[in-house]
Design a protein around this motif. Structure first.
Motif, PDB file in Angstrom:
ATOM      1  N   THR A   1     -15.411   9.056 -17.891  1.00 25.43           N
ATOM      2  CA  THR A   1     -15.230   8.269 -16.675  1.00 25.43           C
ATOM      3  C   THR A   1     -15.511   6.790 -16.885  1.00 25.43           C
ATOM      4  O   THR A   1     -15.547   6.044 -15.918  1.00 25.43           O
ATOM      5  N   ALA A   2     -15.717   6.362 -18.115  1.00 26.87           N
ATOM      6  CA  ALA A   2     -15.928   4.942 -18.368  1.00 26.87           C
ATOM      7  C   ALA A   2     -14.699   4.160 -17.941  1.00 26.87           C
ATOM      8  O   ALA A   2     -13.569   4.567 -18.191  1.00 26.87           O
ATOM      9  N   ARG A   3     -14.913   3.020 -17.287  1.00 26.51           N
ATOM     10  CA  ARG A   3     -13.812   2.233 -16.760  1.00 26.51           C
ATOM     11  C   ARG A   3     -13.904   0.796 -17.234  1.00 26.51           C
ATOM     12  O   ARG A   3     -14.983   0.265 -17.434  1.00 26.51           O
ATOM     13  N   ALA A   4     -12.720   0.192 -17.401  1.00 28.00           N
ATOM     14  CA  ALA A   4     -12.621  -1.240 -17.675  1.00 28.00           C
ATOM     15  C   ALA A   4     -11.536  -1.790 -16.764  1.00 28.00           C
ATOM     16  O   ALA A   4     -10.705  -1.038 -16.258  1.00 28.00           O
ATOM     17  N   PRO A   5     -11.527  -3.105 -16.522  1.00 29.13           N
ATOM     18  CA  PRO A   5     -10.457  -3.676 -15.703  1.00 29.13           C
ATOM     19  C   PRO A   5      -9.095  -3.318 -16.270  1.00 29.13           C
ATOM     20  O   PRO A   5      -8.855  -3.429 -17.467  1.00 29.13           O
ATOM     21  N   GLY A   6      -8.217  -2.868 -15.409  1.00 34.88           N
ATOM     22  CA  GLY A   6      -6.884  -2.481 -15.829  1.00 34.88           C
ATOM     23  C   GLY A   6      -5.884  -3.610 -15.629  1.00 34.88           C
ATOM     24  O   GLY A   6      -6.234  -4.773 -15.490  1.00 34.88           O
ATOM     25  N   GLU A   7      -4.603  -3.254 -15.587  1.00 36.76           N
ATOM     26  CA  GLU A   7      -3.546  -4.256 -15.600  1.00 36.76           C
ATOM     27  C   GLU A   7      -3.155  -4.738 -14.206  1.00 36.76           C
ATOM     28  O   GLU A   7      -2.399  -5.684 -14.068  1.00 36.76           O
ATOM     29  N   TYR A   8      -3.675  -4.106 -13.179  1.00 39.14           N
ATOM     30  CA  TYR A   8      -3.267  -4.457 -11.820  1.00 39.14           C
ATOM     31  C   TYR A   8      -4.444  -4.960 -11.000  1.00 39.14           C
ATOM     32  O   TYR A   8      -5.597  -4.796 -11.384  1.00 39.14           O
ATOM     33  N   THR A   9      -4.135  -5.550  -9.870  1.00 37.04           N
ATOM     34  CA  THR A   9      -5.125  -6.169  -9.001  1.00 37.04           C
ATOM     35  C   THR A   9      -5.136  -5.452  -7.664  1.00 37.04           C
ATOM     36  O   THR A   9      -4.114  -4.952  -7.197  1.00 37.04           O
TER      37      THR A   9
ATOM     38  N   LEU B   1       4.133  -3.912  -6.354  1.00 40.43           N
ATOM     39  CA  LEU B   1       4.906  -2.825  -5.770  1.00 40.43           C
ATOM     40  C   LEU B   1       4.964  -1.637  -6.725  1.00 40.43           C
ATOM     41  O   LEU B   1       4.908  -0.482  -6.297  1.00 40.43           O
ATOM     42  N   GLN B   2       5.057  -1.922  -8.019  1.00 39.28           N
ATOM     43  CA  GLN B   2       5.098  -0.839  -8.997  1.00 39.28           C
ATOM     44  C   GLN B   2       3.860   0.044  -8.897  1.00 39.28           C
ATOM     45  O   GLN B   2       3.952   1.273  -8.908  1.00 39.28           O
ATOM     46  N   TYR B   3       2.696  -0.595  -8.800  1.00 36.70           N
ATOM     47  CA  TYR B   3       1.467   0.184  -8.746  1.00 36.70           C
ATOM     48  C   TYR B   3       1.374   0.970  -7.440  1.00 36.70           C
ATOM     49  O   TYR B   3       0.949   2.123  -7.420  1.00 36.70           O
ATOM     50  N   ALA B   4       1.782   0.374  -6.338  1.00 38.83           N
ATOM     51  CA  ALA B   4       1.746   1.066  -5.052  1.00 38.83           C
ATOM     52  C   ALA B   4       2.648   2.293  -5.057  1.00 38.83           C
ATOM     53  O   ALA B   4       2.347   3.309  -4.412  1.00 38.83           O
ATOM     54  N   LEU B   5       3.746   2.242  -5.787  1.00 38.74           N
ATOM     55  CA  LEU B   5       4.662   3.377  -5.856  1.00 38.74           C
ATOM     56  C   LEU B   5       3.983   4.610  -6.441  1.00 38.74           C
ATOM     57  O   LEU B   5       4.319   5.739  -6.091  1.00 38.74           O
ATOM     58  N   GLY B   6       3.030   4.405  -7.335  1.00 36.71           N
ATOM     59  CA  GLY B   6       2.328   5.542  -7.924  1.00 36.71           C
ATOM     60  C   GLY B   6       1.567   6.354  -6.900  1.00 36.71           C
ATOM     61  O   GLY B   6       1.344   7.555  -7.085  1.00 36.71           O
ATOM     62  N   TYR B   7       1.152   5.733  -5.800  1.00 35.56           N
ATOM     63  CA  TYR B   7       0.434   6.433  -4.739  1.00 35.56           C
ATOM     64  C   TYR B   7       1.383   6.971  -3.663  1.00 35.56           C
ATOM     65  O   TYR B   7       1.059   7.925  -2.970  1.00 35.56           O
ATOM     66  N   ALA B   8       2.550   6.348  -3.520  1.00 35.70           N
ATOM     67  CA  ALA B   8       3.527   6.859  -2.554  1.00 35.70           C
ATOM     68  C   ALA B   8       4.228   8.095  -3.110  1.00 35.70           C
ATOM     69  O   ALA B   8       4.639   8.981  -2.355  1.00 35.70           O
ATOM     70  N   ARG B   9       4.415   8.125  -4.423  1.00 34.70           N
ATOM     71  CA  ARG B   9       5.123   9.221  -5.084  1.00 34.70           C
ATOM     72  C   ARG B   9       6.554   9.323  -4.578  1.00 34.70           C
ATOM     73  O   ARG B   9       7.130   8.339  -4.133  1.00 34.70           O
ATOM     74  N   ASN B  10       7.132  10.522  -4.666  1.00 38.21           N
ATOM     75  CA  ASN B  10       8.551  10.669  -4.364  1.00 38.21           C
ATOM     76  C   ASN B  10       8.865  10.752  -2.880  1.00 38.21           C
ATOM     77  O   ASN B  10       9.999  10.493  -2.475  1.00 38.21           O
TER      78      ASN B  10
ATOM     79  N   ARG C   1       0.860  -1.186   0.000  1.00 42.94           N
ATOM     80  CA  ARG C   1       0.000   0.000   0.000  1.00 42.94           C
ATOM     81  C   ARG C   1       0.895   1.233   0.000  1.00 42.94           C
ATOM     82  O   ARG C   1       1.758   1.385   0.867  1.00 42.94           O
ATOM     83  N   GLY C   2       0.718   2.116  -0.980  1.00 45.87           N
ATOM     84  CA  GLY C   2       1.456   3.366  -1.046  1.00 45.87           C
ATOM     85  C   GLY C   2       0.612   4.504  -0.499  1.00 45.87           C
ATOM     86  O   GLY C   2      -0.590   4.579  -0.767  1.00 45.87           O
TER      87      GLY C   2
END
Length: 423
Positions: free
Chosen positions: A391-399, A316-325, A279-280
């Motif tokens: 705002t239309a959404r479809a399942p993305g690449e992460y879980t 971890l890659q996806y969580a980094l997007g929320y942690a930022r720098n 979790r980021g």
């Protein structure tokens, strides 16, 4: 922590005739199996009745004990069909930026209209479309998010906000951007509260502490949470948690996020083995979390697309997007869901859930509640990616793996093994 997804088969439709027998909820440990999600057509304006099919069943999966615990690597999403006429988050779309007097932005599907300006090009690296949905100047993102009045904070020297380039991850929204800037002290509380009709409904539990605690060093060491978080509550936290601070050799905008994740894995998380969830979040928010381990709800937050809960991801890659720098990464290992009810959302159930919790129009919402929803403790499913300019959404690449009950929060809390502080 909003940042999955390749489609394979069409989702089964629920029966409108005699109901099919439903499996009993598991009382044994449901393993965390997250197979590749389905890419459904998403209609955000209405949900027409499902045709009768007495041989079909719900798309909600009650996980069984004999399933493998973690998924194989997900595949890249297939192309998505154009879906004109969908409702947008505001009246403002990418095509109207230039006419409204704002700079263009980079979009994960459309790219950039013309040659990339140098400041935006610094953000664009191979594979960024996997993580980021949109990148551009704050003023343009404010306009796209329906908050052009925030541009006054950029123009007024009394405020610290500049027209910097910023990215919004998949699964997140413009509202996430506003809250992140508020969290960083760049949007004053008075203005932020006015955006959401009063502080009582918009107030977050923030402590204002943004520095890395002095006891945390460059080396990974075990710490008592009470030594790091003075206002933590020891009766609910593990006795010790491994912690270290990491000086990033580059910012996310300059290099591929895969490289940052690979470095952190090699130095820290690989030693924990498999079964990790991440979790980021910001440094400010982690202080609040250690005081009261619960989701922090904000009226304007529409990123929790599975509803209120504690959001984690195996990536971890996806969580980094929320942690930022300058945020933190929480690392959980093998949460014990043995006595909990875990549901996997796919197909129409995924569509209904994300549509309802992100505020899109949905007819007959009561009839579209996934089976066993009310009994679930843990929800699993794809993180969404926006389709086109609305705002239309479809399942993305992460879980995402989401705790939705007090019992699930306690399971996450007991499995907290590591906190990585980024700087």
């Amino acid at each position: 922590m909003k940042r999955s997804l390749a489609g394979e088969t069409s989702p089964a439709k629920k029966s409108r005739g005699a109901p099919s027998p439903q499996p009993e909820m598991n009382t044994m440990m449901p393993p965390l199996h997250i197979p590749p999600p389905i890419l459904p057509y998403i209609d955000t304006t209405s949900y027409p009745p499902t045709p009768s099919n007495t041989n079909s069943s719900s798309n909600t999966t009650v996980l069984s004990p004999d399933q493998p615990k973690f998924p194989s690597p997900s595949t890249k999403p297939v192309g998505l069909p154009d879906q004109p006429g969908q409702a947008s988050m505001s009246e403002n779309t990418l095509d109207g930026l230039e006419q409204a007097g704002y700079r263009q932005v980079w979009h994960w599907e459309r790219g950039y209209p013309g040659e990339l300006p140098e400041d935006i090009a610094e953000w664009i690296y191979p594979g960024i479309e996997k993580y980021m949905g949109i990148v551009g100047p704050l003023s343009s993102l404010f306009w796209l998010g329906g908050r052009p009045e925030l541009c006054m904070l950029i123009e007024d020297r009394a405020y610290v906000l500049t027209d910097e380039i910023c990215g919004i991850p998949h699964g997140a929204s413009y509202e996430w951007l506003f809250e992140m800037l508020f969290d960083e002290g760049k949007i004053p509380g008075r203005i932020f509260h006015e955006m959401y009709e009063g502080p009582q409904e918009a107030m977050t539990t923030l402590s204002g502490h943004e520095d890395i605690p002095k006891v945390v060093t460059d080396s990974m060491k075990e710490h008592s949470p009470g030594d790091v978080f003075p206002f933590s509550r020891s009766q609910t936290l593990p006795a010790t948690v491994s912690m270290a601070k990491v000086t990033l050799p580059f910012k996310f905008k300059d290099k591929n996020m895969d490289k940052i994740a690979s470095d952190l894995e090699a130095r820290f998380t690989r030693s924990l083995g498999a079964g990790l969830l991440f979790r980021g979040m910001s440094r400010t928010m982690v202080h609040s979390l250690m005081a009261f381990f619960t989701p922090i709800l904000v009226k304007g937050n529409v990123d929790n697309e599975f509803g209120p809960g504690f959001y984690t991801t195996p990536s971890l890659q996806y969580a980094l997007g929320y942690a930022r720098n300058e945020g933190v990464i929480l690392v959980f290992k093998d949460p014990d869901f043995q006595r909990l009810e875990c549901l996997q959302l796919t197909g129409r159930d995924w569509k209904s859930t994300t549509a309802f919790w992100t505020g899109r129009t949905m007819s007959n919402a009561r009839d579209r509640i996934p089976e066993h929803w009310r009994k679930s403790d843990v929800l699993q499913g794809a993180v969404s990616a926006f389709i086109g300019t609305g705002t239309a959404r479809a399942p993305g690449e992460y879980t995402q793996v989401v705790g939705t009950s007090p019992a699930a929060l306690l399971a996450f809390l007991a499995s907290l093994k590591m906190i990585i502080w980024l700087q």
